[in-house]
Design an enzyme around this catalytic site. Structure first.
Site, short mmCIF file in Angstrom:
data_model
loop_
_atom_site.label_atom_id
_atom_site.label_comp_id
_atom_site.label_asym_id
_atom_site.label_seq_id
_atom_site.Cartn_x
_atom_site.Cartn_y
_atom_site.Cartn_z
N GLY A 87 -15.88 -3.03 25.34
CA GLY A 87 -16.91 -3.70 26.13
C GLY A 87 -17.84 -4.51 25.25
O GLY A 87 -17.84 -4.36 24.03
N CYS A 114 -12.52 0.87 20.92
CA CYS A 114 -13.58 -0.07 20.56
C CYS A 114 -14.96 0.47 20.99
O CYS A 114 -15.42 1.46 20.45
CB CYS A 114 -13.29 -1.44 21.15
SG CYS A 114 -14.27 -2.77 20.40
N TYR A 115 -15.63 -0.15 21.97
CA TYR A 115 -16.92 0.37 22.44
C TYR A 115 -16.79 1.82 22.87
O TYR A 115 -17.70 2.63 22.64
CB TYR A 115 -17.46 -0.48 23.59
CG TYR A 115 -18.74 0.08 24.19
CD1 TYR A 115 -19.97 -0.17 23.60
CD2 TYR A 115 -18.70 0.85 25.35
CE1 TYR A 115 -21.14 0.35 24.15
CE2 TYR A 115 -19.86 1.38 25.90
CZ TYR A 115 -21.08 1.12 25.30
OH TYR A 115 -22.24 1.64 25.85
N HIS A 200 -7.88 -2.73 19.06
CA HIS A 200 -7.31 -2.82 20.40
C HIS A 200 -5.79 -2.69 20.34
O HIS A 200 -5.09 -3.66 20.02
CB HIS A 200 -7.69 -4.16 21.05
CG HIS A 200 -9.13 -4.25 21.42
ND1 HIS A 200 -9.62 -3.81 22.63
CD2 HIS A 200 -10.20 -4.73 20.74
CE1 HIS A 200 -10.93 -4.02 22.68
NE2 HIS A 200 -11.31 -4.57 21.54
N GLU A 202 -3.83 -2.44 22.82
CA GLU A 202 -3.21 -2.98 24.04
C GLU A 202 -2.83 -4.46 23.92
O GLU A 202 -2.06 -4.96 24.75
CB GLU A 202 -4.15 -2.79 25.24
CG GLU A 202 -5.43 -3.63 25.22
CD GLU A 202 -6.58 -3.01 24.46
OE1 GLU A 202 -7.73 -3.43 24.68
OE2 GLU A 202 -6.34 -2.10 23.64
N ASP A 257 4.95 -12.57 45.64
CA ASP A 257 4.24 -11.40 46.15
C ASP A 257 4.54 -11.15 47.63
O ASP A 257 4.98 -10.07 48.01
CB ASP A 257 2.73 -11.54 45.95
CG ASP A 257 2.36 -11.76 44.50
OD1 ASP A 257 3.09 -11.24 43.63
OD2 ASP A 257 1.36 -12.43 44.23
N LYS A 399 1.49 -8.25 39.04
CA LYS A 399 2.56 -9.18 39.43
C LYS A 399 3.88 -8.87 38.74
O LYS A 399 4.95 -8.97 39.36
CB LYS A 399 2.15 -10.63 39.12
CG LYS A 399 3.17 -11.65 39.61
CD LYS A 399 2.71 -13.08 39.40
CE LYS A 399 1.65 -13.47 40.41
NZ LYS A 399 2.21 -13.65 41.77
#
Length: 543
Positions: A87, A114-115, A200, A202, A257, A399
Site C-alpha cells: 500500500g 511490502c506495507y 512483491h 506477485e 464474458d 477475465k
C-alpha cells in the site's frame, strides 16, 4: 414458438418459452462454505488484484476484502490464510490502516507483503523506519533461504517499491532474505506460519515470485483445486439451485464474458435461458453473424435485435465521446426493456443475468455499494426498473478465468481469444459525429487491419488491436488526381490486463502492407498513421 416476430424491434426469436413460474429463494453464489479461501486484505496496493490472480492461477481460491474488514467478516470467508497487501501509506501516517483486531490471535497463517510486512513488524514491536535508500524497481536478494524459498535457484531478482523498511526482527522471527539496501527483505515465524516479504512476489518483475507463492500455498495446506473444470461444475450446481424452475434473461454483447455466461447458463438451465443480442449497428464486419452462429451451434437460445437505425438516430449531431457512451447506454436500456416486456407476455422472467467480473465488484467495494455497471455496455438499472433479480455467476472471477471456462464449455478458440471490444462499438473509434457512412468506412479499415493481423499470425501476439477514423482530412495523390480524404489511425498494444499497455512493435513491412491495402481498398481514406503511445499516458481507446 420458433420464428415468432417481435415486430416493433424487427427481431428473430428462436426460443422455447415455458409457462409462468413461481419465485425461488435467493442464494449467495459466492458462498464459501465448501471452499477454503485465501483472504487478501487490500491496503491500497496497485497489485492487490494481481495477488489474487496469481494465487488462483496456482489453484488456490483467493478473494479481496478491504483492510478495514473485521475478523468476523474475514472468518465468514472460511479462510485458510490471510495475505496483507502492500500500500502507499507509511505505518507512521496519522490514519495509516491497521491490522484487524484479533487477527494475530486467531492463529491464521499470514503472508505479509511490502506495507503489510511493515505493519506486521510494527504491530509486533519491531522498528520500522524510513529507508536511507528508497528502493523502486529491480533488486537482487542475497542469502535467501527457508521453506518459503524452496525450489528457488540462482540469483533471486525481486521487485521492490517502498520508502520504509523493517529495521529489526520481531521477537521469535528469523531472517529469510536480504538485499544490498534492505537487510531485512524477508522474515518468518514458521511455528506460527507467519511469513513476510518486503518485495512483491506477485509481479512478473519477480521471476521466481510464483514459486514463493506456491510454497506458501503448500505450507498452509491449501488443496490447490481451483481449476476451470471445478469452477464450471460448481457454478452450474449453484445456478441450478438459484434459478430452480424459473427463467433467466441474458444480454449478449458478443464479448467473451457474456458469451461464456450464455454457454454456462445453457448448460445449467437449458431452455429456461432467454439470451438477447442487440445489434446497435456499431459492430465489426461480420460480427453479428459470427456470434449468432457460434452460440446457436452450441445450443444457446438466442434472440437477435436489429436496432442500428434507432442508435444512429439517437447519435445524430453528437461528437463528445462521453455523451456518445451515455446515449448508447440509454438506448440499449430502452431496446432491452422493450424486448423484456415483449417476452414477459409469453411467461414470467425472474432473473436478469450479467457478466459482471470480480474487478467490477472490487473496484466498487470501497464504500460505493454494489458493483458499478459500466453505462456503455452493461444493463445498469434494469434489474430495478423491470423488477428482475440479479444473477451474476462470474462476480468472483477474472477475465482469464472466464476464458478458461469458455474452453471447458467448448467455445471456439477464435471467440475465446477475441480482443476486447468496447460496448459502444465503433462509435468511440469514429471521432466526431457518428454517421452510418463514417462507420461503414471505419468498418472496412478495421476489417483489413484485423484480418491482416490474423493472416500474418500476429493477432494473438497483441492484446488489443483497433482502427480509428479521425476527422482529419489531408491532401493526397492517387493516379494523376488530387484527393482530400480521411486519415485512419491504427493501434495495437501489448498488455496483461489492460490497466497498463505498451504499443506493439509490429513489423514495418507488415504496417506498410496494411496501409497500402487500406488506401487502395477504402476509397475515402488516403493516409494511415500508427499510434506508438503507451498507456499511460494515453488510453488504449482514443475516446
Amino acid at each position: 414458438m420458433r420464428g415468432f416476430q417481435l415486430k416493433p424491434l424487427r427481431s428473430t426469436l428462436e426460443l422455447n418459452l415455458s409457462k409462468p413460474l413461481r419465485y425461488a429463494p435467493m442464494m449467495d453464489l459466492t458462498s464459501p462454505e465448501s471452499l477454503e479461501t485465501l483472504v487478501v486484505l487490500d491496503y491500497g496496493s496497485q497489485y492487490t488484484q494481481l495477488i489474487v490472480k496469481r494465487f488462483r492461477k496456482l489453484g488456490a481460491y483467493a478473494v479481496i476484502l478491504p483492510s478495514s474488514a473485521s475478523l468476523e467478516r474475514i472468518m465468514a470467508e472460511n479462510p485458510r490464510a490471510v495475505v496483507l497487501s502492500g500500500g502507499p501509506n507509511s505505518v507512521y501516517d496519522e490514519h495509516a490502516p491497521q491490522l484487524p483486531i484479533g487477527l494475530l490471535e486467531s492463529g491464521l497463517p499470514i503472508l505479509a507483503i511490502c506495507y503489510g510486512m511493515q505493519l506486521l513488524a510494527q504491530t509486533l514491536g519491531a522498528r520500522v523506519e524510513k529507508s536511507e535508500v528508497r528502493e523502486y524497481g529491480h533488486t537482487t536478494l542475497s542469502d535467501y533461504g527457508g521453506a518459503l524459498f524452496e525450489g528457488c535457484e540462482g540469483a533471486f531478482v525481486a521487485w521492490m517499491s517502498h520508502g520504509d523498511s523493517v529495521k529489526s526482527l520481531p521477537e521469535g522471527f528469523e531472517l529469510l532474505a536480504s538485499s544490498v539496501d534492505t537487510p531485512i527483505a524477508a522474515m518468518a515465524q514458521p511455528e506460527k506460519s507467519i511469513y513476510a516479504l518486503q518485495f512483491h512476489p506477485e509481479v512478473e518483475h519477480s521471476p521466481q515470485g510464483s514459486k514463493v507463492l506456491a510454497n506458501f500455498i503448500k505450507l498452509v495446506g491449501l488443496s490447490g483445486t481451483w481449476q476451470a473444470e471445478h469452477i464450471v461444475e460448481k457454478l452450474s450446481r449453484e445456478v441450478k439451485a438459484e434459478v430452480a424452475a424459473q427463467r433467466v434473461l441474458l444480454a449478449i454483447s458478443g464479448g467473451v464474458d457474456s458469451s461464456t455466461l450464455g454457454l454456462l447458463l445453457h448448460k445449467a438451465i437449458g431452455d429456461k435461458l432467454v439470451a438477447v443480442f442487440v445489434d446497435h449497428g456499431l459492430l465489426r464486419e461480420g460480427e453479428r453473424v459470427y456470434v449468432e452462429e457460434a452460440l446457436r451451434s452450441l445450443g444457446v437460445n438466442l434472440i437477435s435485435i436489429d436496432a442500428g437505425e434507432r442508435f444512429f438516430k439517437a447519435l445524430e449531431g453528437v461528437s463528445d465521446p462521453e455523451r456518445k457512451r451515455k446515449i448508447i447506454g440509454a438506448e440499449f436500456i430502452k431496446v432491452f426493456s422493450e424486448t423484456a416486456k415483449e417476452l414477459e407476455g409469453y411467461g414470467h422472467i425472474e432473473f436478469l443475468a450479467q457478466g459482471t467480473l470480480y474487478p467490477d465488484v472490487v473496484e466498487s467495494a470501497g464504500g460505493h455499494g454494489a458493483a458499478t455497471i459500466k453505462s456503455h455496455h452493461n444493463v445498469g438499472g434494469l434489474p430495478e426498473r423491470l423488477g428482475f433479480r440479479l444473477l451474476e455467476p462470474f462476480r468472483t472471477l477474472f477475465k482469464d478465468e472466464v476464458r478458461d471456462i469458455a474452453r471447458v464449455l467448448g467455445m471456439p478458440e477464435s471467440l475465446v481469444e477475441r480482443h476486447p471490444f468496447p460496448g459502444p462499438g465503433l462509435a468511440i473509434r469514429c471521432l466526431g459525429e457518428v454517421t452510418p457512412e463514417k462507420v461503414a468506412i471505419l468498418r472496412q479499415v478495421d476489417h483489413i487491419f484485423i484480418s491482416s493481423l490474423k493472416e500474418k499470425g500476429l493477432y494473438n501476439s497483441t492484446w488489443q488491436a483497433l482502427a480509428v477514423l479521425t476527422p482529419i482530412r489531408t491532401v493526397g495523390v492517387m493516379g494523376d488526381g488530387r484527393t482530400y480524404s480521411y486519415t485512419a489511425a491504427l493501434r495495437a498494444v501489448s498488455s496483461v490486463d489492460g490497466m497498463t499497455a505498451d504499443w506493439s512493435r509490429l513489423p514495418y513491412d507488415f504496417l506498410a502492407e496494411v496501409a497500402n491495402r487500406i488506401v487502395n481498398k477504402v476509397e475515402q481514406v488516403n493516409r494511415v498513421v500508427y499510434d506508438i503511445t503507451s498507456k499511460p499516458p494515453a488510453t488504449i481507446e482514443w475516446e
